[in-house]
Write a protein that holds these residues in place. Structure first.
Motif, PDB file in Angstrom:
ATOM      1  N   ASN A   1       0.822  -1.211   0.000  1.00 24.09           N
ATOM      2  CA  ASN A   1       0.000   0.000   0.000  1.00 24.09           C
ATOM      3  C   ASN A   1       0.858   1.264   0.000  1.00 24.09           C
ATOM      4  O   ASN A   1       0.507   2.255  -0.637  1.00 24.09           O
ATOM      5  CB  ASN A   1      -0.944   0.010   1.208  1.00 24.09           C
ATOM      6  N   GLY A  57       1.132   4.045  -3.038  1.00 27.18           N
ATOM      7  CA  GLY A  57       0.721   5.410  -2.712  1.00 27.18           C
ATOM      8  C   GLY A  57      -0.596   5.474  -1.966  1.00 27.18           C
ATOM      9  O   GLY A  57      -1.177   6.536  -1.800  1.00 27.18           O
ATOM     10  N   LEU A  58      -1.074   4.326  -1.496  1.00 27.78           N
ATOM     11  CA  LEU A  58      -2.356   4.301  -0.790  1.00 27.78           C
ATOM     12  C   LEU A  58      -2.187   4.533   0.713  1.00 27.78           C
ATOM     13  O   LEU A  58      -3.145   4.820   1.410  1.00 27.78           O
ATOM     14  CB  LEU A  58      -3.064   2.956  -1.012  1.00 27.78           C
ATOM     15  N   ALA A  59      -0.948   4.342   1.203  1.00 29.71           N
ATOM     16  CA  ALA A  59      -0.687   4.578   2.632  1.00 29.71           C
ATOM     17  C   ALA A  59       0.637   5.339   2.726  1.00 29.71           C
ATOM     18  O   ALA A  59       1.418   5.349   1.775  1.00 29.71           O
ATOM     19  CB  ALA A  59      -0.585   3.249   3.373  1.00 29.71           C
ATOM     20  N   ILE A  81      -0.026   8.731  -5.682  1.00 29.73           N
ATOM     21  CA  ILE A  81      -0.237   7.571  -6.535  1.00 29.73           C
ATOM     22  C   ILE A  81       0.681   7.689  -7.749  1.00 29.73           C
ATOM     23  O   ILE A  81       0.739   8.728  -8.386  1.00 29.73           O
ATOM     24  CB  ILE A  81      -1.707   7.528  -7.024  1.00 29.73           C
ATOM     25  N   ASN A  82       1.403   6.605  -8.030  1.00 33.26           N
ATOM     26  CA  ASN A  82       2.313   6.619  -9.162  1.00 33.26           C
ATOM     27  C   ASN A  82       1.650   5.943 -10.350  1.00 33.26           C
ATOM     28  O   ASN A  82       1.283   4.777 -10.285  1.00 33.26           O
ATOM     29  CB  ASN A  82       3.581   5.858  -8.762  1.00 33.26           C
TER      30      ASN A  82
END
Ligand SMILES: Nc1ncnc2c1ncn2[C@@H]1O[C@H](COP(=O)(O)OP(=O)(O)O)[C@@H](O)[C@H]1O
Ligand SMILES: [Mg+2]
Lengths: 262, 288
Positions: free
Chosen positions: B58, B62-64, B81-82
């Protein structure tokens, strides 16, 4: 062999639901014709049928049913529209939730019929008062289910939205609302059922004007049990039809979403 | 440095959680996590459940957000987010109201690719994952394996350099899983991507990877990395070869202490004769 068994089993089950009503009508017919009861309050099935014919032929029935349905649908549309807006705001905005959520939760605890005195003082006994009452009946289940549906969007779908860089608006329209749709639909379904019940309640409690509820009152005030029974049958049939209609839509939706119909 | 696609240095992550008395407690999930992923390689991360594998994934996606250390992708610190990374989630996470084709096209749609173009691309990837003829089905009409194929096609259609896969086959039955492993290798062979593949299956990690990184239990860090020098293309029979079994034993040795601690099994009991039963206790599928 087992499938043949299942089929005959299925078709007998299909008609099983009719056993009780047919027996009741037969018993009723017997009771009124064999002179088991001397009371004028027990009328024969033929008398009810004759009254039904008279109501329909004289146009009284059509005036009553169209007044009731118009009321019902106006209340339903106003209530569900407001309910959708309020439910979306509560489900999507934390600020709005914090401001309005607690008040709404208190508000929805108040029994619907407890509103009648207030409504009759503010809006009288006419159509406006009735539609306000109906809207209220439709509003609550729509708000609750819309809000719930939006809050309970599966987190992994929200992660998909983030990974593919949905904007806030795209997330709402493309993920949250469609994910909440089954729940929103449950709200609309309940609103349809409640608003019909409330229509009769409103006509009964806010007595004035025309409607199926008023037909019922007329009958009971003049001890015309045939009219009362006719009214009850109509109310039942309309309720059943609305239910069936909502169910068809619900099934479609569930099939699309892969939810097993109950 | 340039050959490293992803570099994690002394990465750490902790959650704040409330304990019974209502005090905030810090739960370290990753600590001193070092990892370098080479361009174009297939790297598996193997670790006991709850050690922080999904957490690392995550953060990478890029979610965390990490709470410490350094994380570079293509030499740049990771920010948000990439879009060069595709993610295949632990659940399939398909949108149930979209058809298979529209699910595959969703990333392109958001990116603003025109309808004709994105459907054409989606069809290409549909074919790649072997689901021709299922374009207009809905996810609930598909089996688990087929759904995962759709999820993989969706990630690939976005054309990322890196594919992050979090236990993508964990919920599938053994046969389907092995079929999909071979399929994934075939796809990886034609569309050269860097793949970071998370799993808790020893066999899966060895069968698929160029390198296997073994994690410790929580707070997780990379305990050991070893190369899998098995020739490609890899065929299913590979699993029965002496070389494969050798790698499996080696990986199990690295993992054993992490697993047995969690199940509170005495580590001393893990002799060579009964390691298979211990492995089962630890939730590890060894052998097929
Ligand atoms: N949001 C969270 N808050 C607190 N603890 C969490 C949260 N998410 C995960 N954890 C904890 O972090 C640890 C690692 O989780 P995860 O990365 O999902 O493990 P894995 O994928 O290796 O099984 C687990 O012990 C879990 O309980
Ligand atoms: Mg996980």
């Amino acid at each position: 062999m087992s499938s043949a068994l299942a089929i005959s089993h299925g078709s007998s089950r299909r008609y099983r639901g009719w056993v009780l009503p047919i027996s009741v009508v037969a018993l009723w017919w017997l009771a009124s014709h064999m002179g088991w009861s001397q009371s004028g309050l027990l009328v024969s099935p033929e008398k009810v049928a004759a009254t039904a014919w008279d109501q329909i032929a004289s146009g009284k029935f059509w005036r009553a049913i169209s007044a009731s349905l118009t009321r019902n649908l106006s209340g339903f549309f106003i209530g569900t529209t407001l309910g959708l807006v309020l439910g979306c705001l509560l489900g999507l905005s934390h600020t709005f939730e914090r401001l309005v959520g607690p008040s709404f939760n208190t508000f929805k605890q108040i029994s619907l019929f407890a509103w009648i005195p207030l409504i009759s003082v503010w809006f009288g006994l006419g159509d406006v008062a009735k539609v306000v009452f109906l809207s209220l009946a439709a509003l609550v289940p729509v708000v609750v289910n819309t809000c719930d549906g939006l809050r309970n969007v599966p987190p992994n779908l929200l992660e998909v939205a983030r990974v593919y860089r949905f904007s806030r608006w795209q997330t709402i329209v493309g993920v949250m609302l469609p994910a909440a749709l089954p729940s929103i639909f449950t709200g609309l379904y309940l609103a349809l059922v409640y608003s019909w019940l409330a229509t009769i309640g409103a006509e009964y409690l806010l007595v004035s004007g025309e409607g199926i509820g008023n037909t019922l009152i007329d009958g009971s005030e003049h001890f015309m049990m045939d009219l009362v029974l006719f009214g009850m049958v109509v109310i039942g049939l309309v309720g059943w039809s609305l239910n069936a209609l909502a169910r068809i839509f619900e099934r479609r939706m569930q099939r699309l979403y892969g939810i097993d119909p109950r | 440095m340039a050959e490293h696609k992803i570099v994690a240095r002394d990465l750490s992550m902790e959650f704040q959680s409330l304990d019974e008395t209502g005090q905030t407690e810090r739960v370290p999930v990753l600590e001193g996590f070092d990892l370098q992923v080479r361009e174009g390689e297939f790297l598996s991360i193997l670790g006991p459940s709850g050690c922080g594998k999904s957490t690392f994934m995550n953060i990478l996606a890029g979610l965390a957000h990490k709470t410490g250390g350094e994380l570079l992708v293509d030499g740049q610190p990771l920010q948000g987010i990439n879009r060069n990374q595709g993610v295949v989630f632990q659940g399939y996470a398909l949108l149930p109201w979209r058809t298979v084709l529209d699910n595959i096209a969703v990333g392109l749609e958001i990116r603003g690719v025109g309808k004709a173009q994105r459907l054409e691309t989606a069809r290409e990837y549909l074919e790649l994952v072997g689901l021709n003829g299922f374009a207009s089905r809905y996810p609930h009409e598909l089996s688990g394996g087929m759904r995962q194929r759709v999820a993989i096609a969706r990630s690939l259609a976005y054309n990322p350099d890196v594919l992050l896969m979090d236990e993508p086959f964990a919920a599938l039955d053994a046969q389907t899983r092995e079929t999909l492993q071979s399929e994934l290798l075939r796809i990886w062979g034609t569309h050269k991507k860097t793949i970071v593949f998370i799993t808790h299956s020893l066999d899966e990690a060895i069968f698929l990877s160029d390198r296997v990184a073994v994690m410790t239990q929580r707070p997780g860090r990379i305990k050991e990395i070893f190369d899998i020098d098995l020739a490609r293309p890899r065929l299913p029979e590979l699993r029965n070869t002496q070389a494969f079994i050798h790698y499996r034993q080696r990986a199990w040795e690295a993992l054993r202490d992490e697993v047995t601690d969690i199940t509170r099994e005495p580590a001393a009991a893990a002799t060579h004769q009964n390691w298979q039963s211990i492995a089962t206790l630890g939730g590890y599928r060894i052998g097929v």
